[in-house]
Design an enzyme around this catalytic site. Sequence first.
Site, PDB file in Angstrom:
ATOM      1  N   ILE A  14       0.665  -1.176  -0.047  1.00 56.19           N
ATOM      2  CA  ILE A  14       0.012   0.038   0.040  1.00 56.19           C
ATOM      3  C   ILE A  14       0.907   1.173   0.017  1.00 56.19           C
ATOM      4  CG2 ILE A  14      -0.346   0.535   2.562  1.00 56.19           C
ATOM      5  CD1 ILE A  14      -2.763   0.894  -0.552  1.00 56.19           C
ATOM      6  N   SER A  36      12.053   0.834   6.595  1.00 55.83           N
ATOM      7  CA  SER A  36      11.440  -0.522   6.259  1.00 55.83           C
ATOM      8  C   SER A  36      12.813  -1.413   6.238  1.00 55.83           C
ATOM      9  CB  SER A  36      11.005  -0.194   5.030  1.00 55.83           C
ATOM     10  OG  SER A  36       9.945  -1.248   4.543  1.00 55.83           O
ATOM     11  N   ARG A  37      12.243  -2.548   6.719  1.00 55.95           N
ATOM     12  CA  ARG A  37      13.530  -3.466   6.772  1.00 55.95           C
ATOM     13  C   ARG A  37      14.165  -3.735   5.401  1.00 55.95           C
ATOM     14  NH1 ARG A  37      10.099  -7.775   9.915  1.00 55.95           N
ATOM     15  NH2 ARG A  37       9.139  -7.392   8.140  1.00 55.95           N
ATOM     16  N   LYS A  90      -5.406   1.908   7.941  1.00 58.70           N
ATOM     17  CA  LYS A  90      -6.628   1.045   8.405  1.00 58.70           C
ATOM     18  C   LYS A  90      -6.250  -0.428   8.348  1.00 58.70           C
ATOM     19  CE  LYS A  90      -8.189  -1.621   5.927  1.00 58.70           C
ATOM     20  NZ  LYS A  90      -7.974  -2.656   4.910  1.00 58.70           N
ATOM     21  N   ASP A 168     -10.221  -7.434   6.596  1.00 58.43           N
ATOM     22  CA  ASP A 168      -9.246  -6.572   6.444  1.00 58.43           C
ATOM     23  C   ASP A 168      -9.824  -5.545   5.088  1.00 58.43           C
ATOM     24  OD1 ASP A 168      -6.269  -5.599   6.059  1.00 58.43           O
ATOM     25  OD2 ASP A 168      -7.019  -5.830   4.071  1.00 58.43           O
TER      26      ASP A 168
HETATM   27  P1  NAP Z   1       2.450  -5.504   3.317  1.00 56.50           P
HETATM   28  O1  NAP Z   1       2.816  -5.141   1.934  1.00 56.50           O
HETATM   29  O2  NAP Z   1       2.435  -7.168   3.691  1.00 56.50           O
HETATM   30  O3  NAP Z   1       3.335  -4.809   4.729  1.00 56.50           O
HETATM   31  C1  NAP Z   1       3.890  -3.599   4.273  1.00 56.50           C
HETATM   32  C2  NAP Z   1       5.271  -3.410   5.024  1.00 56.50           C
HETATM   33  O4  NAP Z   1       5.182  -3.498   6.285  1.00 56.50           O
HETATM   34  C3  NAP Z   1       6.272  -4.530   4.568  1.00 56.50           C
HETATM   35  O5  NAP Z   1       6.633  -4.405   3.316  1.00 56.50           O
HETATM   36  C4  NAP Z   1       7.165  -4.706   5.518  1.00 56.50           C
HETATM   37  O6  NAP Z   1       8.178  -3.997   5.253  1.00 56.50           O
HETATM   38  C5  NAP Z   1       6.397  -4.098   6.879  1.00 56.50           C
HETATM   39  N1  NAP Z   1       6.274  -5.102   7.758  1.00 56.50           N
HETATM   40  C6  NAP Z   1       5.373  -6.223   7.608  1.00 56.50           C
HETATM   41  N2  NAP Z   1       5.373  -7.169   8.685  1.00 56.50           N
HETATM   42  C7  NAP Z   1       6.093  -6.399   9.489  1.00 56.50           C
HETATM   43  C8  NAP Z   1       6.860  -6.571  10.866  1.00 56.50           C
HETATM   44  N3  NAP Z   1       6.302  -7.937  11.498  1.00 56.50           N
HETATM   45  N4  NAP Z   1       7.429  -5.940  11.420  1.00 56.50           N
HETATM   46  C9  NAP Z   1       7.991  -4.876  10.751  1.00 56.50           C
HETATM   47  N5  NAP Z   1       7.584  -4.378   9.556  1.00 56.50           N
HETATM   48  C10 NAP Z   1       6.787  -5.157   8.883  1.00 56.50           C
HETATM   49  O7  NAP Z   1       0.990  -4.895   3.771  1.00 56.50           O
HETATM   50  P2  NAP Z   1       0.134  -3.999   2.830  1.00 56.50           P
HETATM   51  O8  NAP Z   1      -0.794  -4.626   1.967  1.00 56.50           O
HETATM   52  O9  NAP Z   1       1.005  -2.725   2.395  1.00 56.50           O
HETATM   53  O10 NAP Z   1      -0.777  -3.332   4.066  1.00 56.50           O
HETATM   54  C11 NAP Z   1      -0.389  -2.644   5.302  1.00 56.50           C
HETATM   55  C12 NAP Z   1      -1.716  -1.985   5.776  1.00 56.50           C
HETATM   56  O11 NAP Z   1      -2.479  -1.163   4.676  1.00 56.50           O
HETATM   57  C13 NAP Z   1      -2.635  -3.103   6.294  1.00 56.50           C
HETATM   58  O12 NAP Z   1      -3.202  -2.455   7.484  1.00 56.50           O
HETATM   59  C14 NAP Z   1      -3.693  -3.012   5.425  1.00 56.50           C
HETATM   60  O13 NAP Z   1      -5.090  -3.487   5.735  1.00 56.50           O
HETATM   61  C15 NAP Z   1      -3.404  -1.536   4.611  1.00 56.50           C
HETATM   62  N6  NAP Z   1      -4.088  -1.409   3.010  1.00 56.50           N
HETATM   63  C16 NAP Z   1      -3.878  -2.136   2.367  1.00 56.50           C
HETATM   64  C17 NAP Z   1      -4.028  -2.325   1.039  1.00 56.50           C
HETATM   65  C18 NAP Z   1      -3.644  -3.159  -0.277  1.00 56.50           C
HETATM   66  O14 NAP Z   1      -4.397  -3.267  -1.180  1.00 56.50           O
HETATM   67  N7  NAP Z   1      -2.749  -4.233   0.297  1.00 56.50           N
HETATM   68  C19 NAP Z   1      -5.076  -1.240   0.845  1.00 56.50           C
HETATM   69  C20 NAP Z   1      -5.455  -0.457   1.710  1.00 56.50           C
HETATM   70  C21 NAP Z   1      -5.213  -0.480   2.909  1.00 56.50           C
HETATM   71  P3  NAP Z   1       9.601  -4.565   5.489  1.00 56.50           P
HETATM   72  O15 NAP Z   1       9.874  -5.830   5.459  1.00 56.50           O
HETATM   73  O16 NAP Z   1      10.679  -3.682   4.262  1.00 56.50           O
HETATM   74  O17 NAP Z   1       9.950  -4.047   7.016  1.00 56.50           O
END
Ligand code: NAP
Length: 306
Positions: A14, A36-37, A90, A168
């Site tokens: 996101i 970010s890691r 969110k 979610d």
């Molecule tokens: P994601 O790509 O799986 O995770 C986002 C980043 O968070 C990862 O690239 C990782 O970066 C970091 N991360 C993940 N687990 C972690 C941990 N245990 N400790 C520290 N850093 C961690 O998730 P996403 O889809 O972007 O979603 C993130 C949020 O946005 C959620 O709450 C989701 O509901 C919301 N959202 C998502 C979307 C969508 O389409 N995906 C749409 C609207 C809102 P590093 O590994 O580089 O640290």
Amino acid sequence: MARTKVALVGIGKIALDQHVPAIAASPDWELAATVSRKGTVAGVSAYTDFASFLAERPDVPVVSLCLPPVPRFDYAEAALKAGRHAMLEKPPGATLAEVHTLQALARDRGLTLYATWHSRMAHAVAPAKAWLADRAIRKVHITWREDVRKWHPGQDWVFEPGGMGVFDPGINALSILTEILPDPVHLTRARLEFPANRQTPIAAQLTFSGNVTADFDWRQEGPQTWDIDVDTDAGRLALRMGGNVLEIDGQPMAGENTIMGEYPALYARMAQLVRAGESEVDLSPMVHVADALTLGERVTTVAFDF
Ligand code: NAP
């Protein structure tokens, strides 16, 4: 006016899909750092450790936290304790109580905490709310059916405790529902389908007071559906495309068939909140999810793998 520096934390799906372009196009914000890691953004100074960022970058007053909900609290707490304003993706937390803790921290320190709901910024949500304001609502049905493999490829955290499963995306529908209804409703029944090998539901059917029902399903292949249909004493309102298109009695009335206005609107709102010294934290969508997980009948369904 000078742009305010913001850091993006958690450079994943996101952050790259929506936050980076929204900040780049904003007159209010400058992306000054990432934390970010693994993830980075070209041309932006990158930190892999949040404590180092907080210590080394006192010039960045705002952080936008794009991590999944479970790891997010520690970052939000550290940011507020270090005197930074915070914007939360969110859902705003893994639990309601942890968000209450963040609210108290922000209040005590005079900082802005913004629990964002991107779907509330969809093009047709405000016109739908205005249209419903003086009508009697007879029935509401939400259909939120999408393909988890398409939208969350390989993201196992959505099926781990705190990942919320189909809630979610479903919480996006609930963020619209709680915004547009003139009177609040509460959950009365829920049926939750848990894959045999997973910790969170892949489908949910919800019943609320006020003749409101919802059908959330993460197994829909082909056309995807993000609809809210509302029968009133004076016609039928429908929100299509996740709240971006408004129809009245089957005729398009307002909106635009694109989700790309949502994140720019969130960043404009964050700028207003910081300038005004205010916070905005509405937990009502998350209360419905917590209630569904408390009250819901649990049914085991076939195992799910990406
Ligand atoms: P994601 O790509 O799986 O995770 C986002 C980043 O968070 C990862 O690239 C990782 O970066 C970091 N991360 C993940 N687990 C972690 C941990 N245990 N400790 C520290 N850093 C961690 O998730 P996403 O889809 O972007 O979603 C993130 C949020 O946005 C959620 O709450 C989701 O509901 C919301 N959202 C998502 C979307 C969508 O389409 N995906 C749409 C609207 C809102 P590093 O590994 O580089 O640290």
